[in-house]
Design an enzyme around this catalytic site. Structure first.
Site, short mmCIF file in Angstrom:
data_model
loop_
_atom_site.label_atom_id
_atom_site.label_comp_id
_atom_site.label_asym_id
_atom_site.label_seq_id
_atom_site.Cartn_x
_atom_site.Cartn_y
_atom_site.Cartn_z
N LYS A 30 7.31 9.00 64.99
CA LYS A 30 8.67 8.64 64.59
C LYS A 30 8.88 7.16 64.85
O LYS A 30 8.72 6.70 65.99
CB LYS A 30 9.69 9.47 65.38
CG LYS A 30 11.14 9.05 65.14
CD LYS A 30 11.60 9.36 63.72
CE LYS A 30 13.06 8.93 63.51
NZ LYS A 30 14.00 9.63 64.38
N HIS A 35 11.74 4.51 64.94
CA HIS A 35 13.20 4.53 65.05
C HIS A 35 13.72 3.13 65.35
O HIS A 35 13.14 2.39 66.14
CB HIS A 35 13.62 5.49 66.17
CG HIS A 35 15.07 5.85 66.15
ND1 HIS A 35 16.06 4.96 66.51
CD2 HIS A 35 15.71 7.00 65.80
CE1 HIS A 35 17.24 5.54 66.40
NE2 HIS A 35 17.06 6.79 65.97
N HIS A 76 23.92 6.41 70.36
CA HIS A 76 23.13 5.19 70.40
C HIS A 76 23.57 4.24 71.51
O HIS A 76 23.35 3.03 71.42
CB HIS A 76 23.13 4.52 69.02
CG HIS A 76 22.47 5.37 67.99
ND1 HIS A 76 21.11 5.56 67.94
CD2 HIS A 76 22.99 6.16 67.01
CE1 HIS A 76 20.82 6.40 66.96
NE2 HIS A 76 21.95 6.78 66.39
#
EC number: 3.5.1.5
Length: 572
Positions: A222, A224, A325
């Site tokens: 992944k 990101h 986040h």
């Protein structure tokens, strides 16, 4: 030959060819396209029914002679590859052994080879039920193990994702970083009654950190933005993925610091990649990440908070972004970051692109801007909302919505299986595949499954009071069944790994008891391999208004204020 009315037949054996079924309280109707059983030779369990000793049940063949372990009788199958058909489904050794006509060939005509019912066979009456493949969620933040139970309660039995629990990194990114963490998570998920494949961290310019994660057991990388979704990270993770035959998933750079969407597409270098958040509210190049859905090498998915597009979608997304986040609502730059990702125009287009078969997969983004227990629900709600907004699809027959329903079913079953390299094991109702199946009452299709069959055993079901005199009295809860208990859970669940990890002995080194199977064919596929969702039109985004055009036509819809299968189906 004696005849009965169609209505009487449906009461006894369920619907047959030409009959239509409404799905929940939606305006979606499926029509059975063909019936693989023989009229007058139906296998039916129960008092006075045909599956009795010497009748539909053979009384001398043993299991060694190929008798089924379990048969689901007279069920309506809704499968992206098979279509909408009526059949018996036979299960043996935890796999689908046959689809057709079950019974006793000694006294019944037309029994499908490999579908003999005998003393060794148990039965599930599927006469008034729908059968699908179990759902696959390809975007899981492994924040809490309880996600598995909520997912099963909505018919999802396979997780692909990453994390190590409620760290800030896991809350924001779908990553299990490094060999030690990977080993511990491989060992931990042994206790979950779902299949699992783990994603490692792809944000690396160096070869070593990528290689060690592949050997440790990840099924993909992944990349990101929270760890830096640079062009170099993309190039190097994709190159290593080509060597290892594993997938790369990407959450691109919302701030466009490392480049724009064109630069990211260039960094793909034509290689296969699974794009998370293809619309962008969950993250990605603002405002035009949605353009990647036009690329033939991109396998696009999007997450369920914006599906279907509702009047409250925009408001709830802002708070989601701030929490996931690690942002501060008192910092103007953080607020601007969050606001840049929430665009009603592209959310509306996302819904339309799903309906057109341009965005190919649904996922949840569990506890990190998405709801793990609502994937099937959101799939069917979106299909219904799009029918109301856009009318019938041109591929649908005048009297049914089969193509639209199958397009949406594909987004949560076979297409994520293809994208993650596991379609040889799961993802569809096909002979030889693992019997990961969901049975639905049509009145609750997409909302509340009746039971989940995992590797041939029921491991999750709506079950009444265990102290009652019957299985049905209230309170009815979703509860773990015997397939989710003891060593049977290990036999019926799979941990997916890379071939490199399997060759390196990850099962023995990590002390894994579950089935361990390698992913494959992750790098040779393209969007054109995705079922009923393979469209690659030209997509443009106006940089000022954010309006999305597909082949020059404005793609939009109005937000809904009422969803199907919503408050009528759930308390709260």
């Amino acid at each position: 030959m004696p005849q009965i009315s169609r209505q009487e037949y449906a009461g006894l054996f369920g619907p047959t060819t030409g009959d239509k079924i409404r799905l929940g309280d939606t305006n979606l109707f499926i029509e059975i396209e063909k019936d693989l059983r023989g009229y007058g030779e139906e296998s039916v369990y129960g008092g006075g029914k045909s599956l009795r000793d010497g009748m539909g049940a053979n009384n001398h063949l043993t299991r060694d002679n190929g008798v089924l372990d379990l048969v689901i009788t007279n069920v309506t199958i809704v499968d992206a590859r098979l279509g909408v058909i009526k059949a018996d489904v036979g299960i043996r050794d935890g796999k689908i052994a046959g689809i057709g006509k079950s019974g006793n060939p000694g006294v019944m005509d037309g029994v499908t080879p490999g579908m003999v019912v005998g003393v060794s066979t148990d039965a599930i009456s599927g006469e008034h039920l729908i059968l699908t493949a179990a759902g696959i969620d390809s975007h899981i933040h492994l924040i809490s193990p309880q996600q598995a139970y909520h997912a099963l309660s909505n018919g999802v039995a396979t997780f692909f994702g990453g994390g190590i629990g409620p760290t800030d990194g896991t809350n924001g990114t779908t990553v299990t970083p490094g060999p030690w963490n990977i080993r511990q998570m491989l060992r931990s998920v042994e206790g979950l009654p779902v299949n699992v494949g783990i994603l490692g961290k792809g944000n690396s310019y160096g070869r070593g950190p990528l290689l060690e994660q592949a050997i440790a057991g990840v099924v993909g990388y992944k990349v990101h933005e929270d760890w830096g979704a640079t062009a170099n990270a993309l190039r190097h993770s994709l190159r290593m993925a080509d060597e290892m035959d594993i997938q790369v998933s990407v959450h691109t750079d919302s701030l466009n610091e490392c480049g724009y969407v064109e630069d990211t597409i260039d960094a793909f270098e034509g290689r296969t990649i699974h794009t998370f958040h293809t619309e962008g509210a969950g993250g990605g190049h603002a405002p035009d990440i949605i353009r990647v859905a036009s690329q033939p090498n991109v396998l696009p998915s999007s997450t369920n908070p914006t599906l279907p597009y509702g009047v409250n979608s925009q408001a709830e997304l802002f708070d989601m972004i701030m929490v996931c986040h690690n942002l501060n609502p008192n910092v103007p730059a953080d607020v601007s970051f969050a606001e840049s990702r929430v665009r009603p125009e592209t959310i509306a287009a996302e819904n339309v692109l799903h309906d057109m078969g341009v965005i190919s997969m649904f996922s949840s983004d569990s506890q990190a801007m998405g709801r793990v227990g609502e994937n099937w629900l959101r799939v069917m709600q979106t299909a219904n909302a799009m029918k109301a907004s856009r009318g019938k699809l041109p591929e649908d027959a005048p009297g049914n919505d089969n193509f639209r329903v199958l397009r949406y079913v594909a987004k949560i079953t076979i297409n994520p299986a293809i994208a993650q390299g596991v379609s040889h094991v799961i993802g569809s109702v096909e002979v030889g595949k693992m019997a990961d199946l969901v049975l639905w009452d049509p009145r609750f299709f997409g909302a509340k499954p009746k039971m989940v069959i995992k590797g041939g055993m029921i491991n999750w079901a709506a079950m009444g009071d265990p102290n009652a005199s019957l299985p049905t009295p209230q309170p009815v809860f979703y509860r773990p069944m015997f397939g989710a208990m003891g060593k049977t859970m290990q036999d019926t669940c799979v941990t997916f790994v890379s071939q490199a990890a399997l060759d390196d002995g990850v099962k023995e080194k990590a002390g894994l008891d579950r089935q361990v199977i390698a992913v494959k064919n992750c790098r040779t596929i393209s969007k054109h391999d995705l079922v009923r969702n393979d469209q690659t039109p030209n997509i443009e985004v106006d940089p000022e208004t954010f309006a999305v055009k597909v082949d020059g036509v404005h793609a939009t819809c109005e937000p809904i204020d009422t969803a199907a299968m919503n408050q009528r189906y759930f308390f709260g």
